[in-house]
Motif scaffolding. Structure first.
Motif, PDB file in Angstrom:
ATOM      1  N   PRO A 226      -8.606  11.481  69.205  1.00 57.68           N
ATOM      2  CA  PRO A 226      -8.371  10.955  67.959  1.00 57.68           C
ATOM      3  C   PRO A 226      -7.836   9.430  67.881  1.00 57.68           C
ATOM      4  CG  PRO A 226      -6.725  12.289  68.524  1.00 57.68           C
ATOM      5  CD  PRO A 226      -7.635  12.661  69.417  1.00 57.68           C
ATOM      6  N   VAL A 227      -7.208   8.956  69.168  1.00 55.36           N
ATOM      7  CA  VAL A 227      -6.672   7.788  69.102  1.00 55.36           C
ATOM      8  C   VAL A 227      -8.204   6.799  69.471  1.00 55.36           C
ATOM      9  CG1 VAL A 227      -5.568   6.066  70.521  1.00 55.36           C
ATOM     10  CG2 VAL A 227      -4.617   8.141  70.337  1.00 55.36           C
ATOM     11  N   ALA A 228      -9.040   7.190  70.468  1.00 53.45           N
ATOM     12  CA  ALA A 228     -10.333   6.480  70.826  1.00 53.45           C
ATOM     13  C   ALA A 228     -11.254   6.421  69.317  1.00 53.45           C
ATOM     14  CB  ALA A 228     -11.028   7.091  71.734  1.00 53.45           C
ATOM     15  N   TYR A 229     -11.154   7.429  68.573  1.00 49.47           N
ATOM     16  CA  TYR A 229     -12.189   7.579  67.638  1.00 49.47           C
ATOM     17  C   TYR A 229     -11.500   6.508  66.405  1.00 49.47           C
ATOM     18  CZ  TYR A 229     -14.357   9.328  63.344  1.00 49.47           C
ATOM     19  OH  TYR A 229     -15.243   9.349  62.192  1.00 49.47           O
ATOM     20  N   LEU A 230     -10.224   6.592  66.370  1.00 57.97           N
ATOM     21  CA  LEU A 230      -9.636   5.617  65.202  1.00 57.97           C
ATOM     22  C   LEU A 230      -9.732   4.079  65.786  1.00 57.97           C
ATOM     23  CD1 LEU A 230      -8.218   6.547  62.703  1.00 57.97           C
ATOM     24  CD2 LEU A 230      -5.880   6.169  63.770  1.00 57.97           C
ATOM     25  N   LEU A 245      -1.113  -0.868  71.412  1.00 59.47           N
ATOM     26  CA  LEU A 245      -0.122  -0.058  71.747  1.00 59.47           C
ATOM     27  C   LEU A 245      -0.608   1.218  72.830  1.00 59.47           C
ATOM     28  CD1 LEU A 245       0.468   1.047  67.810  1.00 59.47           C
ATOM     29  CD2 LEU A 245       1.960  -0.205  69.402  1.00 59.47           C
ATOM     30  N   VAL A 246      -2.007   1.192  73.159  1.00 58.98           N
ATOM     31  CA  VAL A 246      -2.188   1.767  74.315  1.00 58.98           C
ATOM     32  C   VAL A 246      -2.040   1.179  75.594  1.00 58.98           C
ATOM     33  CG1 VAL A 246      -4.242   2.788  75.470  1.00 58.98           C
ATOM     34  CG2 VAL A 246      -3.941   3.043  72.979  1.00 58.98           C
ATOM     35  N   LEU A 247      -2.046   0.004  75.426  1.00 61.25           N
ATOM     36  CA  LEU A 247      -2.120  -0.946  76.842  1.00 61.25           C
ATOM     37  C   LEU A 247      -0.722  -1.147  77.312  1.00 61.25           C
ATOM     38  CD1 LEU A 247      -5.016  -3.574  76.306  1.00 61.25           C
ATOM     39  CD2 LEU A 247      -4.972  -1.626  77.985  1.00 61.25           C
ATOM     40  N   LEU A 248       0.299  -1.085  76.259  1.00 59.56           N
ATOM     41  CA  LEU A 248       1.667  -1.230  76.584  1.00 59.56           C
ATOM     42  C   LEU A 248       2.224  -0.396  77.856  1.00 59.56           C
ATOM     43  CD1 LEU A 248       4.415  -3.053  76.358  1.00 59.56           C
ATOM     44  CD2 LEU A 248       4.918  -1.719  74.329  1.00 59.56           C
TER      45      LEU A 248
ATOM     46  N   LEU B  18      -6.455  14.361  59.869  1.00 60.66           N
ATOM     47  CA  LEU B  18      -6.290  15.185  61.395  1.00 60.66           C
ATOM     48  C   LEU B  18      -6.276  13.810  62.346  1.00 60.66           C
ATOM     49  CD1 LEU B  18      -8.044  18.474  61.469  1.00 60.66           C
ATOM     50  CD2 LEU B  18      -5.765  17.998  62.009  1.00 60.66           C
ATOM     51  N   THR B  19      -7.335  13.127  62.046  1.00 64.92           N
ATOM     52  CA  THR B  19      -7.437  11.937  63.057  1.00 64.92           C
ATOM     53  C   THR B  19      -6.273  10.972  63.008  1.00 64.92           C
ATOM     54  OG1 THR B  19      -9.691  11.852  62.116  1.00 64.92           O
ATOM     55  CG2 THR B  19      -9.022   9.917  63.625  1.00 64.92           C
ATOM     56  N   TRP B  20      -5.785  10.411  61.710  1.00 67.91           N
ATOM     57  CA  TRP B  20      -4.952   9.635  61.647  1.00 67.91           C
ATOM     58  C   TRP B  20      -3.408  10.354  62.240  1.00 67.91           C
ATOM     59  CZ3 TRP B  20      -4.052   4.720  61.102  1.00 67.91           C
ATOM     60  CH2 TRP B  20      -5.269   3.898  60.763  1.00 67.91           C
ATOM     61  N   GLY B  21      -3.283  11.624  61.668  1.00 66.41           N
ATOM     62  CA  GLY B  21      -2.106  12.372  62.233  1.00 66.41           C
ATOM     63  C   GLY B  21      -2.046  12.437  63.628  1.00 66.41           C
ATOM     64  N   GLY B  22      -3.435  12.942  64.221  1.00 66.06           N
ATOM     65  CA  GLY B  22      -3.445  13.281  65.719  1.00 66.06           C
ATOM     66  C   GLY B  22      -2.984  11.974  66.415  1.00 66.06           C
ATOM     67  N   VAL B  26       0.027  11.285  69.096  1.00 71.07           N
ATOM     68  CA  VAL B  26      -0.399  10.464  70.597  1.00 71.07           C
ATOM     69  C   VAL B  26       0.512   9.349  70.758  1.00 71.07           C
ATOM     70  CG1 VAL B  26      -2.291  10.125  72.142  1.00 71.07           C
ATOM     71  CG2 VAL B  26      -2.670  11.889  70.766  1.00 71.07           C
ATOM     72  N   LEU B  27       0.118   8.378  69.909  1.00 70.31           N
ATOM     73  CA  LEU B  27       0.951   7.119  70.311  1.00 70.31           C
ATOM     74  C   LEU B  27       2.189   7.226  70.182  1.00 70.31           C
ATOM     75  CD1 LEU B  27      -1.557   4.867  67.779  1.00 70.31           C
ATOM     76  CD2 LEU B  27      -1.305   4.986  70.471  1.00 70.31           C
ATOM     77  N   PHE B  28       2.746   8.116  69.489  1.00 66.12           N
ATOM     78  CA  PHE B  28       4.214   8.295  69.705  1.00 66.12           C
ATOM     79  C   PHE B  28       4.464   8.674  71.000  1.00 66.12           C
ATOM     80  CE2 PHE B  28       7.683  11.174  68.960  1.00 66.12           C
ATOM     81  CZ  PHE B  28       8.851  10.253  68.410  1.00 66.12           C
TER      82      PHE B  28
END
Lengths: 424, 276
Positions: A226-230, A245-248, B18-22, B26-28
């Motif tokens: 999901p992160v990569a897609y976003l 946010l990923v690189l930190l 789903l994408t934003w939530g997921g 993950v970032l959290f």
């Protein structure tokens, strides 16, 4: 291969003088090209030499140690020489016993017996005391019944298996450590068999290393998607922010992140508190110094290595295909699975291989957040090097890890080309 | 770029949620350890738990006055800076050489130069452990610096090679045709243009050395204990709040490194587009 360019320039010339001048020019061009190559090589040479001396040679040395076997032959040269003609069917001749008596007496005098004892002990447990006792009380080589004198010292001297072990360790090369690294050994007759169950630990370690790495890889893939897609679909500003946010965490020290997980996952840590507060659990559960801790911390460390290649693949995917699929009536979920996902495959494969390659070599994270049963191959390599000083075993396990990594990296570089590793 | 506004179907909306939530979850997960450890370093209590009993700088004081952390920082700086300089010089020269001519065996050479990055560190560490001891290089700064240079150089080779791939060789030719000697061409024309690549390679090399613990565990003696080495034993033996203060300092360091890299990337983009 060098002078195609020069040929191309010169071929149209028909004039005789020009041709002579052309030949001279050609030679000069060739020389210039050669000089360029020499100069270029001169620039590469310092680093090349440095890497060879400080990196390639040490690793070659490690590989050599995994097959080298000289401890016993240097301490007991006469015994080894006398054992050469021994077939292993019955007990060796008196000559061998006399040679052993001389060798052991000398080893005692020089204080070298322990090196041979340690090496033989790797093969058969209890050999250390056998050798050390024999060295201390070595029967005289002139004893009439030398065999009986040895057997009186320890009954094992009257067993074929004892001498087979000595012969196996006669060097100068051995496959003992490499076989042991996959739980195999030679028996007294020389054929390759499985080691007894109580000593078979390395296949287990290898299996565990692969299992943990695979789980971490799949967890990372699942979470990275999901992160990569976003990141790949959002406008540049948002995508940049997400990238930061990923690189930190990617740039944060491995030890800092491991320390953070120790703090978070401990019994009084935030995670346990939160779970108790939410009523998921009644009392704090153990989340660290076991396999949960290893999986969580390793996924955290390796996740960016999955996100980055996935992102660069997804960014190159044109949205038209998805739009076309949907406009042709495919439900979005179907379009996603049948149209989008296949286009992600190169990124998925690259990310998975990268994470898996990095994971199988992991040492620090499992050592700090895992329990005794969660240690991976690298831990045992380090353990045999510094703690139990069995360098042959450490090297053999290292060779196994190195070979696995190289094979996987070969696949990886076929897939994405060199140099993409670790850089995203 | 806005697509014509079509009302989203239910499944599209679900997909977006789903994408934003997921992604948010993950970032959290990625960021929470970093943000959880920082406040603890300002705690006035002895325990690494929330809620904090009060605010204090005592752990930073401890950090600055201890006879363990400051020498460790000094050692890390000595090793890191030396290894970075060596790796950057060697790596930059090698990349220029690799870029300049069609060398025979180039893939083999490149593979060898990059291999320290691929081989698991524990293998490098034991190789070096066996190899350096008879040379008198274990328990010495030189041994650690040599090993860290080998580990950091591949990053320099990669970043500088990437920059050189976009480098307009015409620039160097122009300088040479105007009469500049090779060295002048290099220092006045080539180096300034590839500087962003060189600098990011150096940052990568420094970060590698500054965070390296496996080789340090194997070959560093008590005199060369680096920051990661101290942190490793700190986490292993008894994790105390001083470690959170060290961690906070290291997080700040990585933020600074990250910002530098981003600035370099932008500068490199500007330089390369400006060159065309």
């Amino acid at each position: 291969m060098i002078n195609q360019g020069a040929d191309g320039e010169l071929s149209p010339s028909t004039d005789g003088n020009a041709a002579i001048g052309g030949r001279a020019l050609k030679a000069r061009l060739r020389r210039a090209e050669r000089m360029r190559k020499v100069a270029a090589f001169g620039l590469v040479a310092p680093l090349l030499l440095f890497v060879i001396v400080s990196f390639a040679l040490p690793i070659a040395g490690m590989l050599w140690r995994s097959v080298e076997d000289t401890e016993v032959s240097s301490v007991m040269p006469r015994t080894i020489a006398a054992l050469k003609g021994w077939g292993g069917q019955d007990l060796p001749s008196e000559e061998v016993y006399r040679a052993a008596a001389r060798d052991l007496a000398e080893a005692r005098a020089n204080g070298t017996a322990s090196a041979a004892a340690r090496r033989l002990n790797y093969d058969i447990n209890g050999f250390r005391t056998l050798i050390m006792t024999a060295a201390r009380k070595a029967p005289s080589a002139d004893e009439a019944d030398i065999r009986a004198a040895f057997v009186a010292l320890d009954a094992r001297w009257g067993e074929r298996e004892t001498w087979a072990a000595v012969k196996r360790a006669s060097g100068p090369l051995t496959d003992f450590y490499l076989l042991a690294a996959v739980d195999l050994q030679h028996d007294a007759s020389g054929s390759i068999v499985h080691v007894p169950e109580e000593r078979a630990i390395y296949l287990d370690v290898l299996g565990r290393t692969f299992r943990i790495s695979l789980t971490v890889t799949l967890l990372s893939l699942f979470m990275a998607f999901p992160v990569a897609y976003l990141m790949s679909t959002q406008p540049a500003k948002v995508a940049n922010l997400l990238m930061i946010l990923v690189l930190l965490p990617f740039w944060t020290s491995l030890l800092v992140r491991t320390a953070a997980w120790v703090v978070l996952l401990q019994n009084e840590g935030l995670v346990n508190r939160l779970l108790v507060w939410m009523g998921v659990i009644d009392a704090p559960i153990r989340l660290i110094y076991n396999s949960i801790g290893v999986h969580v911390a390793m996924t955290h460390v390796l996740l960016p290595f999955m996100i980055l290649p996935l992102y660069s693949t997804m960014k190159a995917i044109k949205p038209h295909y998805m739009r076309a699929a949907i406009s042709l009536g495919a439900p979005p979920a179907v379009a996603f699975v049948r149209v989008y996902l296949p286009q992600c495959l190169p990124g998925i494969a690259a990310g998975c291989l990268l994470v898996f390659i990095l994971a199988i070599g992991y040492y620090i994270t499992p050592a700090l957040v895992g329990g005794a049963g969660d240690q991976m191959l690298s831990y045992f390599i380090a353990f045999y090097t510094t703690d139990s000083v069995n360098w042959g075993m450490a090297s053999a396990l290292g060779a196994v890890l190195l070979a696995t990594t190289m094979v996987l990296y070969g696949v990886y570089s076929r897939l994405v080309g060199d140099g993409a590793i670790k850089m995203g | 770029m806005a697509a014509p506004q079509v009302p989203l179907t239910v499944s599209q909306r679900l997909g977006a949620i789903l994408t934003w939530g997921g992604a948010a979850a993950v970032l959290f997960f990625l960021l929470v350890p970093i943000f959880a450890i920082v406040p603890l370093s300002f705690s006035s209590g002895n325990f690494l738990t929330y809620p904090l009993p009060g605010f204090s700088l005592r752990w930073y004081e401890e950090l600055l006055t201890s006879d363990k952390w400051l020498p460790a920082l000094r050692n890390s700086m000595i090793v890191g800076v030396s290894a970075t300089i060596a790796a950057t010089v060697l790596g930059t020269l090698a990349s220029i050489g690799l870029n300049r001519a069609r060398l025979p065996f180039k893939p083999v050479v490149m593979g060898l130069l990059l291999s320290p990055m691929i081989v698991p560190v524990v293998i490098t560490a034991i190789g070096v452990y066996f190899f350096f001891a008879p040379l008198g290089l274990s328990n010495s700064f030189s041994g650690l610096i040599i090993a860290h240079t080998a580990l950091g150089a591949p990053f320099v080779v990669i970043t500088v090679s990437a920059t050189l791939a976009h480098f307009d060789i015409g620039m160097a030719r122009a300088a040479a045709s105007l009469g500049a000697p090779p060295l002048t061409t290099f220092f006045r024309v080539v180096l300034p243009l590839i500087m962003p690549g060189v600098a990011s390679g150096a940052l990568f090399a420094f970060a590698t050395s500054f965070d390296e613990v496996v080789v340090a565990l194997m070959i560093a003696g008590p005199e060369q204990r680096t920051l990661p080495r101290e942190m490793f034993s700190g986490i292993r033996e008894s994790i105390n709040p001083t470690i959170t203060a060290v961690a906070t300092v290291l997080i700040l360091t990585s933020v600074v490194l990250l910002v530098c890299l981003e600035l370099l990337r932008r500068r490199s983009e500007r330089l390369m587009t400006g060159a065309n």
